[in-house]
Design an enzyme around this catalytic site. Structure first.
Site, PDB file in Angstrom:
ATOM      1  CB  ALA A  71      57.672  39.827  48.207  1.00  0.00           C
ATOM      2  N   GLY A 116      59.096  40.963  43.375  1.00  0.00           N
ATOM      3  CA  GLY A 116      59.994  39.697  43.762  1.00  0.00           C
ATOM      4  C   GLY A 116      60.062  38.618  42.621  1.00  0.00           C
TER       5      GLY A 116
HETATM    6  N1  COA Z   1      51.034  38.371  47.299  1.00  0.00           N
HETATM    7  C1  COA Z   1      50.357  37.736  47.942  1.00  0.00           C
HETATM    8  N2  COA Z   1      49.183  36.967  47.428  1.00  0.00           N
HETATM    9  C2  COA Z   1      49.071  37.278  46.139  1.00  0.00           C
HETATM   10  C3  COA Z   1      50.099  37.821  45.586  1.00  0.00           C
HETATM   11  C4  COA Z   1      51.043  38.453  46.238  1.00  0.00           C
HETATM   12  N3  COA Z   1      52.139  39.444  45.475  1.00  0.00           N
HETATM   13  N4  COA Z   1      49.833  38.228  44.240  1.00  0.00           N
HETATM   14  C5  COA Z   1      48.546  37.195  44.089  1.00  0.00           C
HETATM   15  N5  COA Z   1      48.203  36.887  45.267  1.00  0.00           N
HETATM   16  C6  COA Z   1      46.898  35.871  45.601  1.00  0.00           C
HETATM   17  C7  COA Z   1      45.782  36.905  45.633  1.00  0.00           C
HETATM   18  O1  COA Z   1      45.462  37.712  46.995  1.00  0.00           O
HETATM   19  C8  COA Z   1      44.681  35.875  45.187  1.00  0.00           C
HETATM   20  O2  COA Z   1      44.538  35.086  46.468  1.00  0.00           O
HETATM   21  P1  COA Z   1      42.958  34.760  47.260  1.00  0.00           P
HETATM   22  O3  COA Z   1      42.434  33.769  45.938  1.00  0.00           O
HETATM   23  O4  COA Z   1      43.338  34.237  48.411  1.00  0.00           O
HETATM   24  O5  COA Z   1      42.437  36.065  47.308  1.00  0.00           O
HETATM   25  C9  COA Z   1      45.464  34.869  44.393  1.00  0.00           C
HETATM   26  O6  COA Z   1      46.806  34.994  44.620  1.00  0.00           O
HETATM   27  C10 COA Z   1      44.971  35.128  43.034  1.00  0.00           C
HETATM   28  O7  COA Z   1      45.501  36.350  42.646  1.00  0.00           O
HETATM   29  P2  COA Z   1      44.257  37.076  42.082  1.00  0.00           P
HETATM   30  O8  COA Z   1      44.596  38.630  42.412  1.00  0.00           O
HETATM   31  O9  COA Z   1      42.933  36.887  42.455  1.00  0.00           O
HETATM   32  O10 COA Z   1      44.260  36.971  40.480  1.00  0.00           O
HETATM   33  P3  COA Z   1      44.219  37.935  39.104  1.00  0.00           P
HETATM   34  O11 COA Z   1      44.372  37.052  37.980  1.00  0.00           O
HETATM   35  O12 COA Z   1      42.839  38.638  39.377  1.00  0.00           O
HETATM   36  O13 COA Z   1      45.221  39.115  39.160  1.00  0.00           O
HETATM   37  C11 COA Z   1      47.428  39.721  39.310  1.00  0.00           C
HETATM   38  C12 COA Z   1      46.692  38.624  38.937  1.00  0.00           C
HETATM   39  C13 COA Z   1      48.951  39.278  39.347  1.00  0.00           C
HETATM   40  C14 COA Z   1      47.481  40.933  38.684  1.00  0.00           C
HETATM   41  C15 COA Z   1      47.302  40.362  40.967  1.00  0.00           C
HETATM   42  O14 COA Z   1      47.384  38.915  41.766  1.00  0.00           O
HETATM   43  C16 COA Z   1      48.337  41.163  41.624  1.00  0.00           C
HETATM   44  O15 COA Z   1      48.423  42.451  41.227  1.00  0.00           O
HETATM   45  N6  COA Z   1      49.013  40.490  42.374  1.00  0.00           N
HETATM   46  C17 COA Z   1      50.028  41.272  43.149  1.00  0.00           C
HETATM   47  C18 COA Z   1      51.196  41.908  42.086  1.00  0.00           C
HETATM   48  C19 COA Z   1      52.232  42.659  42.837  1.00  0.00           C
HETATM   49  O16 COA Z   1      51.964  43.756  43.536  1.00  0.00           O
HETATM   50  N7  COA Z   1      53.453  42.049  43.142  1.00  0.00           N
HETATM   51  C20 COA Z   1      54.545  42.976  43.803  1.00  0.00           C
HETATM   52  C21 COA Z   1      54.278  42.737  45.513  1.00  0.00           C
HETATM   53  S1  COA Z   1      55.862  43.371  46.050  1.00  0.00           S
END
Ligand code: COA
Length: 265
Positions: A71, A116
């Site tokens: 999400a 999500g």
């Molecule tokens: N919601 C909103 N934005 C998200 C997102 C989420 N769940 N997951 C990734 N993004 C965004 C990041 O903020 C980033 O945006 P930006 O470039 O504008 O800063 C972009 O997507 C790329 O993500 P990034 O974190 O830079 O990639 P990464 O390869 O370093 O890491 C993950 C990948 C998946 C490990 C990391 O993005 C992450 O932990 N995401 C959240 C996962 C999560 O907790 N999901 C459950 C939500 S309830």
């Protein structure tokens, strides 16, 4: 492939024969689900349900990294409690819509399926994962819990031990471990994910739609009852199959040693 491109839309829809491919299209945000994306997905699944030419749906995420990374955290960060509750309801309604779709839905898990994203994959009927996929329920790391049905569907798919492990520790598992836990059906090389998924989708699209629907109904409805009610439900659905042309065609084709041509009636 006939493709209706909607560049600004958070969801893309394309048909490959009788297979509808629905793609979450926010690759710069790893396909995170904000409210607009949830609504666009609901519209896309409603359209797929109502279109008789669609026999199977494949759901995936745009870009090379993610199915859906959860999400939308930025959107959730601003929500008041009642809005948070409504966001959960919005997500849960979509997931239930997909789970109860009267045609099979295959999740093509092409990378991160977190929060999500895993919840979205779990409401699909089959999950095929690339060997680069990472799946998990990391909500506790944000001070949250799964809100789109994750605690309930993971429990049903993988049992109590795996659910508590994934939801309490918040650490993702790789595709192979997800396969061992029963969360995904198959793991294939990332480079072959699309081809392998489309093979399965094509098989489903060729199959008898009313029989597939019968199986989905039995699992969705009968599977949530006690054994007596579930068995009765299965019997009723089984009997109903005898009213279909496809049942006559399938059994006759077997007896005539030829491939059946199912018509969907
Ligand atoms: N919601 C909103 N934005 C998200 C997102 C989420 N769940 N997951 C990734 N993004 C965004 C990041 O903020 C980033 O945006 P930006 O470039 O504008 O800063 C972009 O997507 C790329 O993500 P990034 O974190 O830079 O990639 P990464 O390869 O370093 O890491 C993950 C990948 C998946 C490990 C990391 O993005 C992450 O932990 N995401 C959240 C996962 C999560 O907790 N999901 C459950 C939500 S309830």
């Amino acid at each position: 492939m006939t493709e209706a491109k909607q560049p600004e839309s958070p969801v893309l829809v394309a048909d490959r024969g009788a297979v509808r491919v629905i793609t979450v299209n926010r690759p710069d945000k790893l396909n995170a689900l904000n409210a607009a994306t949830l609504d666009a997905l609901a519209d896309a699944f409603d359209a797929a349900a109502g279109d008789e030419s669609v026999r199977c749906v494949v759901l995936t995420g745009a870009g090379p990294k993610a199915f859906v990374a959860g999400a939308d955290i930025a959107e959730m960060n601003t929500l008041a409690p009642v809005q948070g509750r409504d966001f959960s309801l919005r997500g849960q309604r979509l997931m239930r819509r997909i789970e109860t779709l009267p045609k099979p839905v295959v999740a093509m898990v092409n990378g991160f399926a977190l929060g999500g994203g895993l919840e979205l994959a779990m409401c699909c009927h089959l999950r095929i994962a690339g060997d680069n996929a990472k799946l998990g329920q990391p909500e506790v790391n944000l001070g949250l819990i799964p809100g789109f049905g994750g605690t309930q569907r993971l429990l049903r798919l993988a049992g109590r031990a795996a659910t508590l492990e994934l939801c309490l520790l918040g650490a993702p598992v790789d595709a192979q471990r997800a396969r061992e836990l029963g969360i995904v059906n198959r793991v294939v090389a990332a480079a072959e994910l699309e081809e392998e998924t489309m093979k399965i989708a094509a098989q489903l699209a060729d199959s008898a739609p009313l029989a597939l629907r019968g199986v989905l109904d039995c699992v969705n409805v009968g599977g949530e009852c006690g054994i007596e009610e579930g068995l009765q439900y299965e019997t009723a659905q089984f009997g109903l199959m005898f009213s279909t042309g496809d049942m006559r065609e399938g059994t006759t084709a077997f007896l005539e040693r030829r491939k059946p041509a199912f018509q969907g009636h």
